[in-house]
Design an enzyme around this catalytic site. Structure first.
Site, PDB file in Angstrom:
ATOM      1  N   CYS A 216       0.842  -1.162  -0.024  1.00 30.66           N
ATOM      2  CA  CYS A 216      -0.076   0.085   0.057  1.00 30.66           C
ATOM      3  C   CYS A 216       0.889   1.394   0.066  1.00 30.66           C
ATOM      4  O   CYS A 216       2.264   1.136   0.033  1.00 30.66           O
ATOM      5  CB  CYS A 216      -0.814  -0.106   1.309  1.00 30.66           C
ATOM      6  SG  CYS A 216       0.355   0.030   2.615  1.00 30.66           S
TER       7      CYS A 216
ATOM      8  N   GLU B   2       0.433  -0.210  16.630  1.00 35.89           N
ATOM      9  CA  GLU B   2      -0.383   0.889  16.167  1.00 35.89           C
ATOM     10  C   GLU B   2      -1.171   1.241  17.340  1.00 35.89           C
ATOM     11  O   GLU B   2      -1.326   2.516  17.495  1.00 35.89           O
ATOM     12  CB  GLU B   2      -1.160   0.840  14.973  1.00 35.89           C
ATOM     13  CG  GLU B   2      -2.102   2.051  14.522  1.00 35.89           C
ATOM     14  CD  GLU B   2      -3.017   1.616  13.388  1.00 35.89           C
ATOM     15  OE1 GLU B   2      -2.665   0.646  12.530  1.00 35.89           O
ATOM     16  OE2 GLU B   2      -4.045   2.240  13.495  1.00 35.89           O
TER      17      GLU B   2
ATOM     18  N   THR C 266      -6.334   1.390  12.059  1.00 38.31           N
ATOM     19  CA  THR C 266      -6.438   1.321  10.679  1.00 38.31           C
ATOM     20  C   THR C 266      -6.881   0.156   9.948  1.00 38.31           C
ATOM     21  O   THR C 266      -7.494   0.145   8.890  1.00 38.31           O
ATOM     22  CB  THR C 266      -5.236   2.103  10.066  1.00 38.31           C
ATOM     23  OG1 THR C 266      -4.269   1.223  10.295  1.00 38.31           O
ATOM     24  CG2 THR C 266      -5.178   3.532  10.622  1.00 38.31           C
TER      25      THR C 266
ATOM     26  N   HIS D  81       5.459  -5.809   8.572  1.00 38.83           N
ATOM     27  CA  HIS D  81       5.329  -7.133   9.130  1.00 38.83           C
ATOM     28  C   HIS D  81       5.590  -8.151   7.720  1.00 38.83           C
ATOM     29  O   HIS D  81       4.551  -8.711   7.443  1.00 38.83           O
ATOM     30  CB  HIS D  81       3.876  -7.322   9.792  1.00 38.83           C
ATOM     31  CG  HIS D  81       3.965  -6.518  11.380  1.00 38.83           C
ATOM     32  ND1 HIS D  81       2.773  -6.374  11.823  1.00 38.83           N
ATOM     33  CD2 HIS D  81       4.894  -6.967  11.891  1.00 38.83           C
ATOM     34  CE1 HIS D  81       3.229  -6.026  13.072  1.00 38.83           C
ATOM     35  NE2 HIS D  81       4.466  -6.344  13.318  1.00 38.83           N
TER      36      HIS D  81
HETATM   37  S1  SF4 Z   1      -2.906   2.718   7.158  1.00 39.06           S
HETATM   38 FE1  SF4 Z   1      -1.622   0.842   6.953  1.00 39.06          FE
HETATM   39  S2  SF4 Z   1      -2.461  -0.383   5.322  1.00 39.06           S
HETATM   40 FE2  SF4 Z   1      -3.301   1.683   5.130  1.00 39.06          FE
HETATM   41  S3  SF4 Z   1      -2.079   2.923   3.920  1.00 39.06           S
HETATM   42 FE3  SF4 Z   1      -1.328   3.261   5.751  1.00 39.06          FE
HETATM   43  S4  SF4 Z   1       0.278   1.603   6.269  1.00 39.06           S
HETATM   44 FE4  SF4 Z   1      -1.003   0.929   4.274  1.00 39.06          FE
END
Ligand code: SF4
Length: 278
Positions: free
Chosen positions: A13, A126, A161, A42
């Site tokens: 992402c 997180e 998230t 990860h």
């Molecule tokens: S919140 Fe996590 S999955 Fe979503 S864009 Fe950011 S790093 Fe990627």
């Protein structure tokens, strides 16, 4: 003959791409040590590749011997950030902007006097970061928890998230009847949400699913869990070596999805092998 149905969106992402780019950029610019606070993402294959480039993960800051520390996309708590600075290390902040937004919304709710809940995994870095930024003044809940409201006032809600939209909706349903005011910020990452929708759609069309990505990756594990919940036979693998031909005996259609921290080369290897099996 077996058909392969690939998810539309697979692999890194933008938050993960950004974190890797920031780490590589500083590696190129400096002769000093470059560390990451824990694994940058990860995915063990990527972490090992980065280690080979001189970007070294440390589990404890005492292992860092001067130089830079890259904060990973999940973010860290303010205490960890302070510790990095007090040790004379320089910070490269690769916290994903969407994780930062979740931290900010939690702080805003707490500051405005809301009794604030976070839907998420208590031990995930997180969530630890979000809890840290609010000085521990948020409560972490997960889907199965009974939720108690301590104060008879305003209630705030955000989500980790990588949580599913369903988990956030379930929390709203639990909290709303217990309070007169509920303020919710949808902090679920849209990439995560889109991929979860996609795995749900694919799970209804195939008779086996291969989910590629780190076993410790929250978003990859969630994709596997969603597929299983949809009643689809699901195999969560990290690399091509784990694929077993007999998983696919008698299967006509196989779905393939990958997490946000899964590199393209691992996905390519798995798809090549599945094509051979097919
Ligand atoms: S919140 Fe996590 S999955 Fe979503 S864009 Fe950011 S790093 Fe990627």
């Amino acid at each position: 003959m077996m058909d392969l149905l690939l998810a539309k969106d697979m692999g890194f992402c933008f938050g993960v791409k950004r974190a890797i780019k920031l780490a590589r950029d500083i590696r190129k610019k400096t002769e000093e040590n470059v560390y990451t606070m824990g694994s940058l993402i990860h995915n063990p294959q990527v972490v090992e590749k980065l280690r080979g480039e001189g970007i070294v993960p440390v589990s404890d800051l005492s292992e860092a011997d001067g130089g830079y520390v890259v904060i990973r996309s999940h973010g860290v708590s303010p205490e960890v950030r302070k510790d990095i600075k007090e040790r004379g290390l320089k910070v490269i902040d690769a916290t994903c902007p969407l994780v930062k937004r979740a931290q900010e919304k939690a702080m805003e709710l707490v500051k405005d006097g809301y009794e604030t809940f976070v839907v998420g995994e208590r031990d995930h870095p997180e969530v630890e970061g979000i809890v840290g930024y609010t000085g521990g003044r948020v409560q972490v809940i997960n889907v199965d928890d009974e939720v108690e409201i301590k104060e008879d006032g305003k209630v705030g809600l955000i989500a980790q998230t990588t949580q599913s939209m369903q988990s956030l909706e379930d929390a709203i349903i639990k909290l709303l009847p217990k309070t007169k005011e509920l303020k919710v910020f949808n902090t679920i990452c849209e990439v995560t949400d889109r991929r979860q929708e996609e795995v749900r759609r694919l799970a209804g069309m195939v008779d086996a699913m291969v989910v590629i990505g780190g076993k410790k990756s929250a978003n990859t594990s969630r994709l596997a869990a969603i597929s299983r919940n949809e009643g689809c036979m699901t195999h969560h693998i990290e690399t091509v070596d784990e694929l077993k031909e007999d998983w696919f005996e008698g299967r006509d259609r196989v779905g393939v999805v990958a997490g946000a921290s899964t590199p393209y080369w691992v996905i390519d290897e798995v798809i090549c092998k599945l094509n051979e099996i097919a």
